[in-house]
Design a protein around this motif. Sequence first.
Motif, PDB file in Angstrom:
ATOM      1  N   ARG A  52      -0.449  -6.731  -4.537  1.00 50.56           N
ATOM      2  CA  ARG A  52      -0.800  -6.592  -5.843  1.00 50.56           C
ATOM      3  C   ARG A  52      -2.441  -5.736  -5.936  1.00 50.56           C
ATOM      4  O   ARG A  52      -2.347  -4.841  -7.105  1.00 50.56           O
ATOM      5  N   ILE A  53      -3.276  -6.113  -4.682  1.00 52.35           N
ATOM      6  CA  ILE A  53      -4.614  -5.584  -5.344  1.00 52.35           C
ATOM      7  C   ILE A  53      -3.749  -4.106  -4.525  1.00 52.35           C
ATOM      8  O   ILE A  53      -4.837  -3.000  -4.902  1.00 52.35           O
ATOM      9  N   GLU A  54      -3.988  -4.013  -3.322  1.00 56.57           N
ATOM     10  CA  GLU A  54      -4.554  -2.704  -2.501  1.00 56.57           C
ATOM     11  C   GLU A  54      -2.950  -1.974  -2.299  1.00 56.57           C
ATOM     12  O   GLU A  54      -3.202  -0.912  -1.516  1.00 56.57           O
ATOM     13  N   GLU A  97      10.287 -12.168  -6.829  1.00 57.05           N
ATOM     14  CA  GLU A  97       8.944 -11.382  -7.956  1.00 57.05           C
ATOM     15  C   GLU A  97       9.276 -12.954  -8.866  1.00 57.05           C
ATOM     16  O   GLU A  97       9.778 -13.217  -9.785  1.00 57.05           O
TER      17      GLU A  97
ATOM     18  N   GLU B 235       2.615 -19.213  -3.465  1.00 55.00           N
ATOM     19  CA  GLU B 235       3.117 -18.002  -3.198  1.00 55.00           C
ATOM     20  C   GLU B 235       3.086 -17.126  -4.112  1.00 55.00           C
ATOM     21  O   GLU B 235       2.318 -17.660  -5.639  1.00 55.00           O
ATOM     22  N   PRO B 236       2.635 -15.886  -4.650  1.00 62.29           N
ATOM     23  CA  PRO B 236       1.784 -14.484  -5.586  1.00 62.29           C
ATOM     24  C   PRO B 236       2.714 -15.188  -6.475  1.00 62.29           C
ATOM     25  O   PRO B 236       4.368 -14.890  -6.216  1.00 62.29           O
ATOM     26  N   ALA B 237       2.509 -15.017  -8.175  1.00 62.56           N
ATOM     27  CA  ALA B 237       3.827 -15.165  -9.021  1.00 62.56           C
ATOM     28  C   ALA B 237       3.468 -13.732 -10.117  1.00 62.56           C
ATOM     29  O   ALA B 237       2.183 -13.484  -9.631  1.00 62.56           O
ATOM     30  N   ARG B 238       3.752 -13.641 -11.315  1.00 57.65           N
ATOM     31  CA  ARG B 238       3.462 -12.810 -12.302  1.00 57.65           C
ATOM     32  C   ARG B 238       2.185 -13.514 -12.028  1.00 57.65           C
ATOM     33  O   ARG B 238       2.186 -14.123 -13.220  1.00 57.65           O
ATOM     34  N   ALA B 258      -6.622 -13.281  -7.601  1.00 56.36           N
ATOM     35  CA  ALA B 258      -6.174 -11.025  -8.194  1.00 56.36           C
ATOM     36  C   ALA B 258      -4.421 -10.931  -7.114  1.00 56.36           C
ATOM     37  O   ALA B 258      -3.642  -9.789  -8.451  1.00 56.36           O
ATOM     38  N   ASN B 259      -4.109 -11.493  -6.422  1.00 56.15           N
ATOM     39  CA  ASN B 259      -3.115 -11.409  -5.887  1.00 56.15           C
ATOM     40  C   ASN B 259      -2.109 -12.077  -5.643  1.00 56.15           C
ATOM     41  O   ASN B 259      -0.801 -12.026  -5.305  1.00 56.15           O
TER      42      ASN B 259
END
Lengths: 100, 378
Positions: A52-54, A97, B235-238, B258-259
């Motif tokens: 998401r960042i880079e 997602e 884990e990354p989430a929206r 942030a991620n």
Amino acid sequence: MPQPKMRFIPGVVPNAGTLSFSFEGNEIPARPGETVASALMRAGVPVLRRTRIENQPRGYFCGMGICWECAVFVEGTGVVRSCGEPARPGMVVRLAEAEV
Amino acid sequence: MNTAKARTAAGQADTIIVGGGIFGLFCAMTLAEAGKSVILLDKGRIWAEASAVNAGSLGVQNKLPALIPYTLWSWDIWNTLSDRLGADLGLRRNGGYKIAMTEDEAARLGRVVSEQIDYGLDAQRLSPAALRAQAPWIAPDCMAATWSPQDGYASPTRVGPALRRKVESLGVRIVEGAAVAAVENGPDIRVLTTAGDFHGTELAITAGAWSATIAAMLGVKIPISLDVNMVSVTEPARPTIECIVTHARGILTLKQVANGSCLIGGGWQGIGSIGDSRKDIDHDQLVHNLRLAMRVIPGLAPLNILRSWAGYEGVTPDSYPYLGRLPGHDNVYLAACARGGFTLGPLMGTLLGELILTDRPSRPITIFDPARFSNAAA
């Protein structure tokens, strides 16, 4: 030069027929017992998400369930590590997602 | 400058600092910016223990009332730190909710926030309806909540290397793998370590939970107990949770970084001790930590936990940090063991540097006197 010896994993028989599952709408061939990560790699899909960042590409990395970089979303199951998820006929796989 | 460099290379400096966490690095930065020569020792790698493995909360609402002014002063340092270090520190100050899930917790939340506001906290009580409107992702049966715009977080992973670059650019010599075996205090200080001997005019002990061991080498008993706090990452989430969430009983901290990953802490105890160097997950405890997180934020339920880990936190009997001279030693200083040391570390390290430089730190430090338990300890 000596060649490495092949060792067959019980239940995984090369050329014993194929199955297929869908990934982002594309049909991906797989062998019985093969993992989703392996089938995707053979099909030429190395990138399973972007950071998401880079916006860096991420995909299959450690191959042993530790790093979670190969996570995908399987319909009816949720987010899984594709390196440990057996491919099943007709399964529907998408980019991971998850939502809070 | 070259003579100072030659001196530190030979193991001599104005100040020897033992402990390369956030307290020690800010102390080193303060001293070096004032022109002092500094050698910073660590038993292992610097930035490897509590400063590195904590969950990154920079909470104000989760601090003891008397520490609120210190937390806000430390935030003054955090606010400009990215510019000062020239690095992205993952710093956000989007505020935070502190929540209560039972009537008892709601009463406690109300009591504590009144006292905190008296000490300078900017916070407001939210009705359950207002909370639902502002933060629909918090469980609808949450009994009470307060909101403060002053809470935030930063990334420990990013802060450590940036601080290291800064203090090294100021001429501080960092020596890693230097476990202290003995300290001798004569006309000057001699610190004997596994990486050689070091001499200084002053000694600063910023060794967190290990500080009691160093103080004991000088014959001083400093009470420090050990917590083994667990942290988990999903884990990354929206991106949904734009601020930190803390709990009236101090048993939950949560933020989405942030991620997109959520970091879940709250001081649930893992297994280990300084003696055996273990820092293991206690799964029986972890289950309660994660259940509470899901009870407060139901949307977490489908997320996988990627990793859980544990880290040491040194704790003083009154939960206030130590900051001051070591009892009986004019040239030995101690700063260690803040509850929420990542938040308070920049201020505590800076005040320690000011104390060493001028004997007059810019904020009052009497309540942090390391001698305050010496009667009890004797």
